[in-house]
Design an enzyme around this catalytic site. Structure first.
Site, PDB file in Angstrom:
ATOM      1  N   ASP A   9       0.871  -1.173   0.000  1.00 15.94           N
ATOM      2  CA  ASP A   9       0.000   0.000   0.000  1.00 15.94           C
ATOM      3  C   ASP A   9       0.910   1.225   0.000  1.00 15.94           C
ATOM      4  OD1 ASP A   9      -1.560   2.151   0.671  1.00 15.94           O
ATOM      5  OD2 ASP A   9      -2.603   1.151   2.328  1.00 15.94           O
ATOM      6  N   SER A  29      -4.409   4.268  -7.931  1.00 14.44           N
ATOM      7  CA  SER A  29      -5.588   5.039  -7.486  1.00 14.44           C
ATOM      8  C   SER A  29      -6.849   4.370  -8.003  1.00 14.44           C
ATOM      9  CB  SER A  29      -5.581   6.477  -8.025  1.00 14.44           C
ATOM     10  OG  SER A  29      -6.792   7.124  -7.654  1.00 14.44           O
ATOM     11  N   TYR A  38     -11.555  12.393  -5.337  1.00 15.93           N
ATOM     12  CA  TYR A  38     -10.648  12.030  -6.440  1.00 15.93           C
ATOM     13  C   TYR A  38     -10.044  13.295  -7.050  1.00 15.93           C
ATOM     14  CZ  TYR A  38      -9.159   9.799 -10.848  1.00 15.93           C
ATOM     15  OH  TYR A  38      -8.441   9.332 -11.931  1.00 15.93           O
TER      16      TYR A  38
END
Ligand code: UDP
Length: 318
Positions: free
Chosen positions: A61, A80, A150
């Site tokens: 991660d 992403s 986002y």
């Protein structure tokens, strides 16, 4: 692994774009270290690389510190979630991967003296008031809407990238990616290309959001990866749009999918999601001039290849 080859790190390597980018880098003679935490990526996308001596996969991660021994020449930060329904479900991971993740990936680039390329997005332009969108447009983004996690994280990522370039002299590049499609998209990721193809192949109505008059411009994945690879080899540090300017309404897109799959299904209108951009089309003048790049794959050809991939995935005979 060979040590004479250049080494590239790809975050998000098990994702749609990350896996195609990895294939291109291997074909260009790089050794590649792929990282992914597999939240939205899938090892299926890189299973063909198992046993390749120039490829290593690390499940990691990237919002956590990235430690990598040895030299690194090039870092591509592609990790992403990228679909609106993903960001609704995992908004905090979406924010973290482009903020903390970008910081860590830039830190690695600084430490290794590597070139860094960030996957940014046309979402930086939000629901644009300038059309088509040039790189000089600052955008019209709702920071607190459902897409804000986002859009703002990617805008932060661009700011962080420019700061590392200016303050630390890191060789950085920023690509603003417009809607891209092709094999290895997740069938269930909710984006319009897999959604409509899946619905057509499985004999369900096509779910057009709103009246379908909103526009998008779709780029086939091999064209996009070609533009990104060329940008990584360039000497340019500000954002560059990569996408296909062939614009159409979502209703026209639905009709094209029905025509190309040879399926007859009704269109079912569903509510338009909040902050859904009304138009989107890249101005690619800069990429043409700077990189000598423009898309080559026609819509017909790209969609036909993508339909073949999903037929195979669903084991539906032509
Ligand atoms: N869309 C649609 N039906 C779907 C999925 C998406 O009509 O099942 C529309 C969506 O409202 C948007 C466009 O298609 O206007 C592209 O959506 P997508 O999620 O692929 O990506 P976006 O460009 O919005 O990030």
């Amino acid at each position: 692994m060979s040590t004479t080859k250049k080494t590239a790190v790809v975050t998000g390597a098990a994702g749609f774009l990350g896996s195609h980018l990895t294939d291109r880098l291997l074909a260009e003679g790089f050794r590649v270290v792929g990282m992914d935490n597999l939240i939205t990526g899938n090892v299926r996308n890189i299973e063909h690389l198992a046993g390749n001596p120039d490829f290593d996969f690390i499940k990691h991660d990237v919002t956590k510190f990235i430690y990598l021994p040895g030299k690194v020449d090039l870092i591509f930060h592609f990790a992403s979630p990228a679909s609106p329904i993903d960001y609704l479900q995992i908004p905090i991971q979406t924010l973290k991967v482009s903020s903390l993740g970008t910081h860590n990936a830039l830190g690695l680039a600084k430490e290794k003296g590597a070139t860094f390329l960030i996957a940014s997005t046309s979402e930086c332009y939000g629901d644009p008031l300038e059309h088509p969108q040039k790189e000089t447009y600052w955008g019209n983004v709702n920071p607190i809407g459902p897409r804000g996690c986002y859009d703002e994280a990617k805008r932060f990522a661009e700011a962080m990238t420019m700061a590392y370039h200016r303050a630390h002299g890191v060789d950085t590049k920023i690509v603003r990616i417009f809607n891209t499609y092709g094999p290895r998209m997740r069938l269930e990721d909710g984006r319009v290309v897999p959604a409509f193809i899946g619905q057509a192949l499985e004999g369900r109505p096509l779910s057009v959001f709103g009246d379908g008059s909103q526009t998008r411009s779709f780029c086939y994945v091999s064209d996009l990866i070609d533009g990104i690879f060329k940008l990584s080899q360039s000497n340019y540090h500000e954002p560059v749009n990569i996408g296909n300017p062939a614009e159409m309404t979502i209703l026209q897109f639905a009709e094209a999918i029905l025509r190309i799959t040879g399926v007859q299904q009704p269109i079912e209108h569903k509510p338009l999601p909040q902050d859904d951009p009304k138009v989107r089309q890249p101005d690619i003048t800069l990429a043409k001039k700077l990189l000598g790049w423009e898309p080559k794959v026609s819509f017909e050809e790209g969609i036909t290849k993508t339909v073949a991939y999903f037929r195979d995935f669903l084991r539906i005979k032509p």
